[in-house]
Design an enzyme around this catalytic site. Structure first.
Site, PDB file in Angstrom:
ATOM      1  CG  HIS A  48     -32.064  21.082  -5.833  1.00 20.50           C
ATOM      2  ND1 HIS A  48     -31.901  20.362  -6.987  1.00 20.50           N
ATOM      3  CD2 HIS A  48     -32.723  22.216  -6.190  1.00 20.50           C
ATOM      4  CE1 HIS A  48     -32.440  21.039  -8.011  1.00 20.50           C
ATOM      5  NE2 HIS A  48     -32.949  22.160  -7.548  1.00 20.50           N
ATOM      6  CD  GLU A  83     -35.221  22.149 -10.969  1.00 19.06           C
ATOM      7  OE1 GLU A  83     -34.123  22.214 -10.365  1.00 19.06           O
ATOM      8  OE2 GLU A  83     -36.098  23.021 -10.840  1.00 19.06           O
ATOM      9  CG  HIS A 105     -37.017  24.098  -5.937  1.00 19.47           C
ATOM     10  ND1 HIS A 105     -37.636  23.657  -7.076  1.00 19.47           N
ATOM     11  CD2 HIS A 105     -35.711  24.259  -6.264  1.00 19.47           C
ATOM     12  CE1 HIS A 105     -36.749  23.565  -8.063  1.00 19.47           C
ATOM     13  NE2 HIS A 105     -35.565  23.931  -7.590  1.00 19.47           N
ATOM     14  CD  GLU A 106     -33.043  25.884  -4.192  1.00 19.67           C
ATOM     15  OE1 GLU A 106     -32.166  25.021  -4.382  1.00 19.67           O
ATOM     16  OE2 GLU A 106     -33.549  26.561  -5.121  1.00 19.67           O
TER      17      GLU A 106
HETATM   18 CO    CO Z   1     -33.805  23.644  -8.737  1.00 16.31          CO
END
Ligand code: CO
Length: 498
Positions: free
Chosen positions: A266, A292, A262-263
């Site tokens: 980003h 996101e 997830h990160e």
């Molecule tokens: Co996020």
């Protein structure tokens, strides 16, 4: 090249360079700073916030901005000036004193929240939350709004978005999610998720996460990975210094695995922003919803796909010898896509995740309207939780104390998470049209063409367009819940044999 434009850009760059120092201080507070450092850190953060705010809203910036607006500009320059104007107008309405008060309160409240969460004592946090709500309402009043104060706050994170549009999207999403949940309850062929709770030693998780970051093309020469209570991604100095954090739970491997992916999503966005526009709006992400979408794309659309694990499940098996020897890749895929109502947002499955956001959106909107006070939050949380997810958190740590956001004053931020899910699915749908061999690429672990598609269509665009315009331009359709519902329904059908 217009002189007026260049002078404005020079000014904005100096202001944003100053502000960026606060990101390093913030990263340090989350990752390294000893507890008692908070006293001095509060003053450092407040000073930087105050200085950059003053410079931004000064008469000098204003006249540079007006001159640039009168000059002959190309399309990119116009976009940059438009966004500088948007930020200037917003910030000029907020007194510097209030900006500093917010920075101080947030730095302090973060620490109070962390302690209250650890001790499972909401009352310790309640006064800080009351104070934060009051400050944010003052911000909304200063900034101004057409319909309701929440609009003014939402606009900070998802520029140009409107509360009533979010409400409409969420209502539709909420009812379709509930219907799908009922179908799942009736399924007879349910995946077994217990394999995820076996013992996964931390050190081996760290090695595995690093390998996955390499697979996803995270640039280690422009970033680093550390550990923190609440995983996050922050950019210290443009695309060249992007830092992510993760957390490790030895009896629940998805936390680090999907948190890292997830990160990483980003970080890939930040590492792909146009460096030639560093410290100006064109060099920044378009909105937090779009941000996101990048994290959810890599975490879910790629990271929870069968194609991806066909290529990489062996890495997991090798990292933890004997732990998964009885589990096939299909079982692993079922386990990581297992849908069930749960308490913690960041660990929720793709379907129920959005219900966690609907809940937060409704509660914070009520707080900002003045319909809900801080001390009534735990009861309101639990009541709404039961209504939406059918279960009640056993305590506030697994309930209203789980997220850091409100302590930091991030109110109006939560909806961007669900917008990100919607954007990601809509982008995936278009990507599969543009790249008919999408699934084969993922199975062969050839992820570069996919990253390049995002680089070109999203990352390189910076803040040139509004997020909703960019999605419309790329996919040819306005933002809707349809691609997400199709995506999640298809996945659930495979996992649950529906
Ligand atoms: Co996020």
């Amino acid at each position: 090249m217009s002189d007026a434009y260049n002078l404005l850009i020079e000014r904005i760059k100096s202001i944003n360079t100053l502000s960026s120092i606060a990101f390093l201080l913030d990263w340090d507070q989350e990752v390294l700073m000893p507890e008692k450092g908070v006293f001095a850190r509060t003053q450092q953060m407040s000073l930087i916030a105050g200085l950059s705010h003053k410079r931004l809203i000064s008469d000098e910036t204003q006249s540079l901005l007006e001159n640039a607006e009168d000059a002959q500009l190309n399309e990119l320059q116009q976009a940059n000036v438009r966004e500088i104007r948007r930020i200037f107008d917003r910030q000029a309405r907020i007194p510097t004193k209030l900006v500093r008060e917010l920075a101080e309160t947030s730095t302090n409240a973060k620490g109070i929240w962390a302690k209250a969460r650890e001790r499972v004592n909401f009352e310790e946090f309640s006064p800080a939350l009351t104070k934060m709500i009051e400050l944010k309402r003052r911000v909304a009043d200063c900034v101004g709004y057409a319909d309701e104060p929440y609009d003014a706050l939402l606009d900070e994170y998802e520029p140009y978005a409107k509360t009533k549009d979010i409400e409409t999207l969420f209502a539709d999403l909420g009812s379709k999610t509930a219907a799908l949940l009922r179908t799942i309850e009736q399924a007879t062929d349910k995946p077994d998720a217990s394999i995820l709770n076996r013992h996964y030693p931390q050190q081996r998780q760290e090695t595995l996460c690093r390998q996955l970051l390499e697979v996803l093309n995270f640039d280690f020469s422009s970033g680093r990975v550390d550990t923190s209570v609440h995983p996050f991604c922050t950019t210290i100095g443009g695309p060249g210094d992007v830092r992510i954090t993760t957390r490790y739970l030895e009896n629940f491997i998805p936390s680090s695995l999907f948190g890292t992916m997830h990160e990483c999503g980003h970080a890939l966005y930040e590492q792909g922003l146009p460096i030639e526009h560093l410290y100006t709006p064109l060099g920044e992400f378009a909105s937090l919803g779009l941000h996101e979408s990048q994290s959810r794309f890599w975490e879910n659309c790629i990271g929870r796909s069968l194609s991806f694990w066909k290529a990489h499940y062996n890495k997991v098996k090798t990292a933890f010898p004997n732990v998964l020897s009885d589990a096939s890749v299909e079982q692993w895929y079922g386990a990581i896509n297992h849908v069930t109502p749960s308490f913690i947002r960041v660990e929720a499955d793709e379907l129920t995740y959005n219900l966690h956001i609907v809940l937060r959106f409704e509660l914070e909107r009520a707080m900002i309207r003045g319909d809900l006070d801080a001390k009534s939050v735990p009861a309101a949380w639990n009541e709404k939780f039961e209504k939406l997810l059918g279960i009640v958190p056993p305590n506030d740590r697994e309930g209203c104390l789980q997220d850091i956001h409100w302590s930091m004053g991030l109110i109006g931020y939560f909806p961007t998470y669900t917008l990100g899910n919607l954007y990601a699915a809509q982008l995936l749908e278009k990507m599969k049209v543009d790249m008919p061999d999408f699934d084969e690429l993922v199975t062969r672990s050839e992820l570069k063409p996919i990253l390049n598609w995002l680089r070109e269509n999203i990352h390189r665009q910076g803040r040139r367009y509004r997020a909703s315009t960019l999605i419309q331009n790329i996919t040819g359709k306005p933002v809707s819940i349809e691609p997400f519902m199709n995506y999640v329904t298809a996945k659930i059908s495979t996992v649950y044999g529906l």
